[in-house]
Scaffold this motif. Structure first.
Motif, PDB file in Angstrom:
ATOM      1  N   ILE A 130       0.735  -1.206   0.206  1.00 52.88           N
ATOM      2  CA  ILE A 130       0.084  -0.016   0.041  1.00 52.88           C
ATOM      3  C   ILE A 130       0.980   1.325  -0.157  1.00 52.88           C
ATOM      4  CG2 ILE A 130      -1.780   1.307   1.073  1.00 52.88           C
ATOM      5  CD1 ILE A 130      -2.529  -1.503   2.501  1.00 52.88           C
ATOM      6  N   ARG A 131       0.738   2.100  -1.087  1.00 54.87           N
ATOM      7  CA  ARG A 131       1.560   3.148  -1.145  1.00 54.87           C
ATOM      8  C   ARG A 131       0.899   4.374  -0.455  1.00 54.87           C
ATOM      9  NH1 ARG A 131       4.862   3.470  -5.626  1.00 54.87           N
ATOM     10  NH2 ARG A 131       4.228   5.641  -6.111  1.00 54.87           N
ATOM     11  N   VAL A 132       1.606   4.892   0.486  1.00 54.36           N
ATOM     12  CA  VAL A 132       1.135   6.108   1.187  1.00 54.36           C
ATOM     13  C   VAL A 132       2.017   7.273   1.143  1.00 54.36           C
ATOM     14  CG1 VAL A 132       0.915   6.645   3.715  1.00 54.36           C
ATOM     15  CG2 VAL A 132       0.720   4.067   2.999  1.00 54.36           C
ATOM     16  N   LEU A 133       1.249   8.533   1.289  1.00 56.39           N
ATOM     17  CA  LEU A 133       1.717   9.636   1.310  1.00 56.39           C
ATOM     18  C   LEU A 133       1.554  10.330   2.767  1.00 56.39           C
ATOM     19  CD1 LEU A 133       2.246  12.721  -0.709  1.00 56.39           C
ATOM     20  CD2 LEU A 133       0.287  12.970   1.028  1.00 56.39           C
ATOM     21  N   LEU A 134       2.731  11.017   3.297  1.00 55.49           N
ATOM     22  CA  LEU A 134       2.379  11.661   4.665  1.00 55.49           C
ATOM     23  C   LEU A 134       2.419  13.223   4.667  1.00 55.49           C
ATOM     24  CD1 LEU A 134       4.458   9.235   7.002  1.00 55.49           C
ATOM     25  CD2 LEU A 134       2.180   9.485   7.129  1.00 55.49           C
ATOM     26  N   ALA A 135       1.708  13.958   5.137  1.00 53.76           N
ATOM     27  CA  ALA A 135       1.662  15.538   5.137  1.00 53.76           C
ATOM     28  C   ALA A 135       1.279  15.936   6.323  1.00 53.76           C
ATOM     29  CB  ALA A 135       0.680  15.984   4.004  1.00 53.76           C
ATOM     30  N   ASP A 136       2.421  16.375   6.866  1.00 55.24           N
ATOM     31  CA  ASP A 136       2.369  17.461   8.136  1.00 55.24           C
ATOM     32  C   ASP A 136       3.604  18.149   8.339  1.00 55.24           C
ATOM     33  OD1 ASP A 136       2.559  17.860  11.131  1.00 55.24           O
ATOM     34  OD2 ASP A 136       1.651  16.090  11.439  1.00 55.24           O
ATOM     35  N   ASP A 137       3.089  19.417   8.618  1.00 58.54           N
ATOM     36  CA  ASP A 137       4.027  20.791   8.619  1.00 58.54           C
ATOM     37  C   ASP A 137       5.087  20.601  10.030  1.00 58.54           C
ATOM     38  OD1 ASP A 137       1.871  21.090  10.388  1.00 58.54           O
ATOM     39  OD2 ASP A 137       2.688  23.199  10.501  1.00 58.54           O
ATOM     40  N   GLU A 138       5.047  19.310  10.958  1.00 54.94           N
ATOM     41  CA  GLU A 138       6.038  19.279  11.830  1.00 54.94           C
ATOM     42  C   GLU A 138       6.920  18.207  11.614  1.00 54.94           C
ATOM     43  OE1 GLU A 138       4.332  19.289  15.946  1.00 54.94           O
ATOM     44  OE2 GLU A 138       2.721  19.648  15.093  1.00 54.94           O
ATOM     45  N   ASP A 139       8.121  18.778  11.133  1.00 55.97           N
ATOM     46  CA  ASP A 139       8.953  17.387  10.499  1.00 55.97           C
ATOM     47  C   ASP A 139       9.125  16.381  11.685  1.00 55.97           C
ATOM     48  OD1 ASP A 139       9.361  19.204   8.440  1.00 55.97           O
ATOM     49  OD2 ASP A 139      11.339  19.874   8.875  1.00 55.97           O
ATOM     50  N   LEU A 140       9.096  16.702  12.865  1.00 56.80           N
ATOM     51  CA  LEU A 140       9.783  15.595  13.746  1.00 56.80           C
ATOM     52  C   LEU A 140       8.377  14.543  13.747  1.00 56.80           C
ATOM     53  CD1 LEU A 140      11.601  14.585  15.882  1.00 56.80           C
ATOM     54  CD2 LEU A 140      10.204  15.743  17.624  1.00 56.80           C
ATOM     55  N   ILE A 141       7.135  14.982  13.774  1.00 59.98           N
ATOM     56  CA  ILE A 141       6.069  13.925  13.816  1.00 59.98           C
ATOM     57  C   ILE A 141       6.255  13.511  12.384  1.00 59.98           C
ATOM     58  CG2 ILE A 141       3.448  13.790  13.679  1.00 59.98           C
ATOM     59  CD1 ILE A 141       3.542  16.208  15.730  1.00 59.98           C
ATOM     60  N   ARG A 142       6.379  13.943  11.474  1.00 58.28           N
ATOM     61  CA  ARG A 142       6.074  13.420   9.811  1.00 58.28           C
ATOM     62  C   ARG A 142       7.155  12.339   9.884  1.00 58.28           C
ATOM     63  NH1 ARG A 142       7.056  17.690   7.387  1.00 58.28           N
ATOM     64  NH2 ARG A 142       9.191  17.162   6.463  1.00 58.28           N
ATOM     65  N   VAL A 143       8.400  12.547  10.043  1.00 56.13           N
ATOM     66  CA  VAL A 143       9.643  11.621  10.167  1.00 56.13           C
ATOM     67  C   VAL A 143       9.377  10.411  11.040  1.00 56.13           C
ATOM     68  CG1 VAL A 143      11.959  11.233  10.589  1.00 56.13           C
ATOM     69  CG2 VAL A 143      11.082  13.337   9.381  1.00 56.13           C
ATOM     70  N   ALA A 144       8.769  10.816  12.387  1.00 57.41           N
ATOM     71  CA  ALA A 144       8.481   9.578  13.132  1.00 57.41           C
ATOM     72  C   ALA A 144       7.413   8.663  12.703  1.00 57.41           C
ATOM     73  CB  ALA A 144       8.233  10.329  14.504  1.00 57.41           C
ATOM     74  N   VAL A 145       6.406   9.393  12.158  1.00 50.00           N
ATOM     75  CA  VAL A 145       5.316   8.561  11.388  1.00 50.00           C
ATOM     76  C   VAL A 145       5.673   7.688  10.423  1.00 50.00           C
ATOM     77  CG1 VAL A 145       2.956   8.500  10.518  1.00 50.00           C
ATOM     78  CG2 VAL A 145       3.464   9.832  12.515  1.00 50.00           C
TER      79      VAL A 145
END
Length: 201
Positions: free
Chosen positions: A2-17
């Protein structure tokens, strides 16, 4: 996969997720974005199956991204991730085409399970938010009161609102005053926040 895109303006949260989802054998994070417009662009470029978007992002918020992706790439399921979701946000997200609505405080594996569920054609809404949304009161404002309050949302002067809705300035003032009074607000700004929180705007 399953191909997923992540969008979040908080880098730390985005990278952790992204790191957490990377541990799942059937999920592949193919793109990341730090704002709403980039999320739409990356979705068109990388063609993910599921886009996980933060509710509050610069440019376009998660609800606006969900609406745009539903229009331009309806085969991509959208999950809205929120740090402090309100029942009104839930209603707006579902209306915009989101298939999932998940608090950031959910258990680690929950997001992966939601991604699988929406990819399979299902929906997921956090149970506590769903219960709150079901008990939201009906909007006490008339359509005209809502329209003028929506235009007042960005601080437009009464004269500008009056021209936009083709009413006299006195009538617009009356509609705004009625909206403030019906919502038990101290002023227009508070009335706008109350209407937004309840999903009426």
């Amino acid at each position: 996969m399953i191909r997923v895109l992540l969008a979040d303006d908080e880098d730390l949260i985005r990278v952790a997720v992204a790191a957490l989802l990377g541990l799942e054998p059937d999920l592949d994070v193919v793109a990341q974005a730090a704002d709403g417009p980039s999320a739409v662009t990356a979705t068109l470029a990388h063609r993910p199956d599921v886009a996980v978007v933060d509710l509050e992002m610069p440019g376009l918020d998660g609800i606006a991204v969900a609406a745009e992706l539903t229009r331009v790439r309806p085969e991509c399921a959208v999950v809205v991730l929120t740090g402090h979701g309100r029942p009104g946000h839930l209603r707006q997200a579902l209306t915009a085409g989101a298939r999932g609505f998940v608090p950031k405080g959910s258990p680690g594996g929950a997001l992966a399970d939601v991604i699988r569920r929406v990819h399979a054609g299902g929906r997921y809404v956090d149970p506590s938010l769903a219960a709150d949304a079901l008990t939201l009161p009906d909007c006490p404002l008339t359509p005209r009161e809502l329209e003028t309050l929506r235009l007042a949302e960005f601080g437009a002067p009464v004269a500008v609102i009056a021209r936009r809705v083709h009413l006299s300035t006195g009538t617009v003032r009356n509609h705004l005053s009625a909206a403030v009074q019906k919502l038990g607000a101290a002023d227009r700004a508070e009335a706008v926040r109350t209407a937004q929180d309840n999903g009426w705007l």
